[in-house]
Design an enzyme around this catalytic site. Structure first.
Site, PDB file in Angstrom:
ATOM      1  CG  HIS A 152      34.330  52.712  -2.093  1.00 44.41           C
ATOM      2  ND1 HIS A 152      34.473  53.555  -1.023  1.00 44.41           N
ATOM      3  CD2 HIS A 152      34.126  53.515  -3.170  1.00 44.41           C
ATOM      4  CE1 HIS A 152      34.351  54.830  -1.427  1.00 44.41           C
ATOM      5  NE2 HIS A 152      34.127  54.822  -2.728  1.00 44.41           N
ATOM      6  CG  ASN A 182      30.847  50.569   5.294  1.00 46.95           C
ATOM      7  OD1 ASN A 182      31.642  51.508   5.170  1.00 46.95           O
ATOM      8  ND2 ASN A 182      29.894  50.554   6.198  1.00 46.95           N
ATOM      9  CB  VAL A 183      35.009  46.685   1.487  1.00 47.58           C
ATOM     10  CG1 VAL A 183      35.229  47.796   0.465  1.00 47.58           C
ATOM     11  CG2 VAL A 183      35.898  46.934   2.713  1.00 47.58           C
ATOM     12  CG  ASP A 184      31.077  45.723   6.436  1.00 47.20           C
ATOM     13  OD1 ASP A 184      29.894  45.733   6.030  1.00 47.20           O
ATOM     14  OD2 ASP A 184      31.544  46.641   7.151  1.00 47.20           O
TER      15      ASP A 184
HETATM   16  C1  BV8 Z   1      37.718  57.830  -8.766  1.00 49.82           C
HETATM   17  C2  BV8 Z   1      37.823  50.678  -0.507  1.00 49.82           C
HETATM   18  C3  BV8 Z   1      37.756  58.316 -11.120  1.00 49.82           C
HETATM   19  C4  BV8 Z   1      39.137  50.085  -0.190  1.00 49.82           C
HETATM   20  C5  BV8 Z   1      38.024  53.111  -0.538  1.00 49.82           C
HETATM   21  C6  BV8 Z   1      40.785  65.690  -5.250  1.00 49.82           C
HETATM   22  C7  BV8 Z   1      39.482  66.138  -5.300  1.00 49.82           C
HETATM   23  C8  BV8 Z   1      38.429  65.287  -5.581  1.00 49.82           C
HETATM   24  C9  BV8 Z   1      38.660  63.942  -5.808  1.00 49.82           C
HETATM   25  C10 BV8 Z   1      39.940  63.488  -5.733  1.00 49.82           C
HETATM   26  C11 BV8 Z   1      40.994  64.348  -5.470  1.00 49.82           C
HETATM   27  N1  BV8 Z   1      42.139  63.644  -5.450  1.00 49.82           N
HETATM   28  C12 BV8 Z   1      41.839  62.342  -5.695  1.00 49.82           C
HETATM   29  C13 BV8 Z   1      40.512  62.236  -5.872  1.00 49.82           C
HETATM   30  C14 BV8 Z   1      39.762  61.023  -6.165  1.00 49.82           C
HETATM   31  C15 BV8 Z   1      39.709  60.076  -4.997  1.00 49.82           C
HETATM   32  C16 BV8 Z   1      39.285  60.831  -3.752  1.00 49.82           C
HETATM   33  O1  BV8 Z   1      38.141  61.079  -3.490  1.00 49.82           O
HETATM   34  N2  BV8 Z   1      40.229  61.218  -2.920  1.00 49.82           N
HETATM   35  C17 BV8 Z   1      39.891  62.028  -1.734  1.00 49.82           C
HETATM   36  C18 BV8 Z   1      40.483  61.391  -0.511  1.00 49.82           C
HETATM   37  C19 BV8 Z   1      40.297  63.429  -1.992  1.00 49.82           C
HETATM   38  N3  BV8 Z   1      38.710  59.088  -5.348  1.00 49.82           N
HETATM   39  C20 BV8 Z   1      39.010  58.013  -6.079  1.00 49.82           C
HETATM   40  O2  BV8 Z   1      40.151  57.760  -6.436  1.00 49.82           O
HETATM   41  C21 BV8 Z   1      37.848  57.132  -6.459  1.00 49.82           C
HETATM   42  N4  BV8 Z   1      37.857  56.861  -7.837  1.00 49.82           N
HETATM   43  O3  BV8 Z   1      37.629  58.995  -8.471  1.00 49.82           O
HETATM   44  O4  BV8 Z   1      37.659  57.362 -10.057  1.00 49.82           O
HETATM   45  C22 BV8 Z   1      39.174  58.437 -11.515  1.00 49.82           C
HETATM   46  C23 BV8 Z   1      39.875  57.343 -11.950  1.00 49.82           C
HETATM   47  C24 BV8 Z   1      41.194  57.470 -12.373  1.00 49.82           C
HETATM   48  C25 BV8 Z   1      41.829  58.717 -12.316  1.00 49.82           C
HETATM   49  C26 BV8 Z   1      41.132  59.812 -11.853  1.00 49.82           C
HETATM   50  C27 BV8 Z   1      39.790  59.668 -11.455  1.00 49.82           C
HETATM   51  C28 BV8 Z   1      37.955  55.802  -5.765  1.00 49.82           C
HETATM   52  C29 BV8 Z   1      37.841  55.957  -4.261  1.00 49.82           C
HETATM   53  C30 BV8 Z   1      37.716  54.619  -3.567  1.00 49.82           C
HETATM   54  C31 BV8 Z   1      38.699  54.463  -2.476  1.00 49.82           C
HETATM   55  N5  BV8 Z   1      38.449  53.211  -1.749  1.00 49.82           N
HETATM   56  N6  BV8 Z   1      37.682  51.968   0.057  1.00 49.82           N
HETATM   57  C32 BV8 Z   1      39.315  49.796   1.260  1.00 49.82           C
HETATM   58  O5  BV8 Z   1      38.361  49.862   2.055  1.00 49.82           O
HETATM   59  O6  BV8 Z   1      40.456  49.460   1.602  1.00 49.82           O
HETATM   60  S1  BV8 Z   1      37.826  54.545   0.325  1.00 49.82           S
HETATM   61  C33 BV8 Z   1      37.764  54.544   2.036  1.00 49.82           C
HETATM   62  O7  BV8 Z   1      37.157  55.772   2.271  1.00 49.82           O
HETATM   63  C34 BV8 Z   1      36.873  53.694   2.900  1.00 49.82           C
HETATM   64  O8  BV8 Z   1      37.032  52.329   2.742  1.00 49.82           O
HETATM   65  C35 BV8 Z   1      35.498  54.144   2.603  1.00 49.82           C
HETATM   66  O9  BV8 Z   1      34.976  53.354   1.591  1.00 49.82           O
HETATM   67  C36 BV8 Z   1      35.752  55.578   2.149  1.00 49.82           C
HETATM   68  C37 BV8 Z   1      35.127  56.611   2.940  1.00 49.82           C
HETATM   69  O10 BV8 Z   1      35.568  56.552   4.250  1.00 49.82           O
HETATM   70  P1  BV8 Z   1      34.472  56.621   5.350  1.00 49.82           P
HETATM   71  O11 BV8 Z   1      33.578  55.463   5.159  1.00 49.82           O
HETATM   72  O12 BV8 Z   1      33.864  57.951   5.352  1.00 49.82           O
HETATM   73  O13 BV8 Z   1      35.319  56.345   6.679  1.00 49.82           O
HETATM   74  P2  BV8 Z   1      36.112  57.397   7.592  1.00 49.82           P
HETATM   75  O14 BV8 Z   1      36.981  56.578   8.477  1.00 49.82           O
HETATM   76  O15 BV8 Z   1      36.731  58.457   6.818  1.00 49.82           O
HETATM   77  O16 BV8 Z   1      34.989  58.116   8.470  1.00 49.82           O
HETATM   78  C38 BV8 Z   1      34.238  57.431   9.421  1.00 49.82           C
HETATM   79  C39 BV8 Z   1      33.185  58.383   9.942  1.00 49.82           C
HETATM   80  O17 BV8 Z   1      32.334  57.655  10.810  1.00 49.82           O
HETATM   81  C40 BV8 Z   1      33.758  59.562  10.767  1.00 49.82           C
HETATM   82  O18 BV8 Z   1      33.139  60.760  10.309  1.00 49.82           O
HETATM   83  C41 BV8 Z   1      33.323  59.245  12.203  1.00 49.82           C
HETATM   84  O19 BV8 Z   1      33.025  60.426  12.958  1.00 49.82           O
HETATM   85  C42 BV8 Z   1      32.082  58.442  11.954  1.00 49.82           C
HETATM   86  N7  BV8 Z   1      31.709  57.502  13.024  1.00 49.82           N
HETATM   87  C43 BV8 Z   1      32.511  56.847  13.909  1.00 49.82           C
HETATM   88  N8  BV8 Z   1      31.772  56.030  14.700  1.00 49.82           N
HETATM   89  C44 BV8 Z   1      30.489  56.175  14.310  1.00 49.82           C
HETATM   90  C45 BV8 Z   1      30.436  57.109  13.252  1.00 49.82           C
HETATM   91  N9  BV8 Z   1      29.292  57.484  12.680  1.00 49.82           N
HETATM   92  C46 BV8 Z   1      28.143  56.902  13.117  1.00 49.82           C
HETATM   93  N10 BV8 Z   1      28.105  55.990  14.123  1.00 49.82           N
HETATM   94  C47 BV8 Z   1      29.248  55.604  14.737  1.00 49.82           C
HETATM   95  N11 BV8 Z   1      29.189  54.684  15.743  1.00 49.82           N
END
Ligand code: BV8
Ligand code: ZN
Length: 254
Positions: free
Chosen positions: A116, A99-101
């Site tokens: 992040h 989280n970014v908060d």
């Molecule tokens: C990198 C900051 C090396 C900004 C964010 C293919 C395969 C593998 C990897 C990759 C690929 N293609 C691309 C990649 C790499 C990529 C990646 O992983 N992509 C994925 C999508 C496939 N990763 C990167 O690029 C990372 N860097 O790999 O560096 C590199 C460098 C150069 C070239 C190559 C490699 C950087 C990733 C950082 C992205 N930045 N955030 C911003 O916030 O604006 S990511 C973003 O997703 C979010 O901010 C958070 O940080 C992150 C994860 O999300 P979640 O927190 O899980 O949130 P989400 O909404 O998805 O889910 C919420 C969950 O909560 C749900 O499950 C829900 O059911 C649950 N929930 C709801 N209410 C509740 C609850 N749970 C509990 N209680 C509740 N009340």
């Protein structure tokens, strides 16, 4: 469940990794929720990239200012407080957050590894000089508005949010510390994350391979379900306080 409580009480090192779901009960939309206003036609991942900022800095800066204002207005919830309490009760606890908060810190967790980055530490996109933003909350939140990013004091370049975008490297020290903690813990909690974004999504698997018990807290299923030893279905603000109470109530008694 009694087995998990005993595991928690006996744990030498607990790791908790949180995602957007941990802040959902504070009123901050999760990353993959529908966006509102100007951003309703975008998915969040399409705005969280260096390309998006280069193409349309006002759109992206406006979105992050809207999110920063939301974070400033939000208060930590019962889940954040339960994690802080767990840190106080456990022998050792490492908190990793995507989280970014800053709600973990405001709930009393002295240190969190911010994989992040942070909404609260913007920097120049050209020379990386940190940029101070006013800490006060305006009466009119900049919801749904484009905003020009401020100019860097040192070089005049556009200031960017202090977060890690898709395609960017994570802060090396925080990632290395998170990987080391995952490889060294007895219990690994994955709380409120869809477990889709790498390399954070790899960490529970690192912990499992090293012999840790993996516990997931989420109201819905995720890609981690099959690898987790315990899937606690529910909201973080309900599941975690109960777990802390049941694991440690009376544990301090003579
Ligand atoms: C990198 C900051 C090396 C900004 C964010 C293919 C395969 C593998 C990897 C990759 C690929 N293609 C691309 C990649 C790499 C990529 C990646 O992983 N992509 C994925 C999508 C496939 N990763 C990167 O690029 C990372 N860097 O790999 O560096 C590199 C460098 C150069 C070239 C190559 C490699 C950087 C990733 C950082 C992205 N930045 N955030 C911003 O916030 O604006 S990511 C973003 O997703 C979010 O901010 C958070 O940080 C992150 C994860 O999300 P979640 O927190 O899980 O949130 P989400 O909404 O998805 O889910 C919420 C969950 O909560 C749900 O499950 C829900 O059911 C649950 N929930 C709801 N209410 C509740 C609850 N749970 C509990 N209680 C509740 N009340
Ligand atoms: Zn600069």
């Amino acid at each position: 469940m009694p087995e998990l409580l005993a595991t928690l009480r006996a744990a030498r090192h607990i790791v908790v990794m949180t995602g957007a779901g941990a802040s959902a009960e504070s009123g901050i939309p999760t990353f993959r929720d529908a966006l509102t206003g100007l951003w309703a036609n975008f998915d969040a991942a399409s705005l969280a990239t260096p390309d998006a900022f280069a193409r349309d800095p006002e759109l992206v800066w406006g979105w992050y200012e809207w999110r920063r204002m939301m974070a400033l207005r939000a208060q930590p919830n019962a889940g954040h407080r339960a994690i802080a309490e767990m840190a106080a009760k456990a022998g050792r606890l490492t908190l990793i957050t995507q989280n970014v908060d800053d709600l973990h810190e405001r709930a009393g967790c002295a240190s969190a590894l911010h994989l992040h980055g942070s909404l609260h530490h913007p920097r120049c996109s050209a020379c990386a000089t940190p940029h101070a933003l006013p800490p006060d909350i305006p009466d009119e939140p900049p919801g749904g508005r484009r905003l020009a990013p401020p100019a860097c004091r040192a070089c005049g370049g556009p200031v960017r949010p202090g977060v890690v975008w898709f395609g960017e490297y994570l802060p090396h020290a925080a990632l290395a510390a998170a990987q080391a903690a995952a490889a060294d813990c007895d219990v690994f909690f994955s709380v409120g994350t869809s477990a889709l974004v790498y390399p954070a999504a790899e960490l529970p698997h690192v912990a499992r391979r090293a012999g840790a018990v993996v516990v997931q807290v989420n109201p819905g299923p995720t890609d981690l379900d099959a690898a987790a030893h315990h899937n606690l279905r529910g909201r973080a603000g309900e599941v975690l306080p109960r777990l802390v109470r049941e694991a440690w109530s009376g544990a301090d008694a003579p």
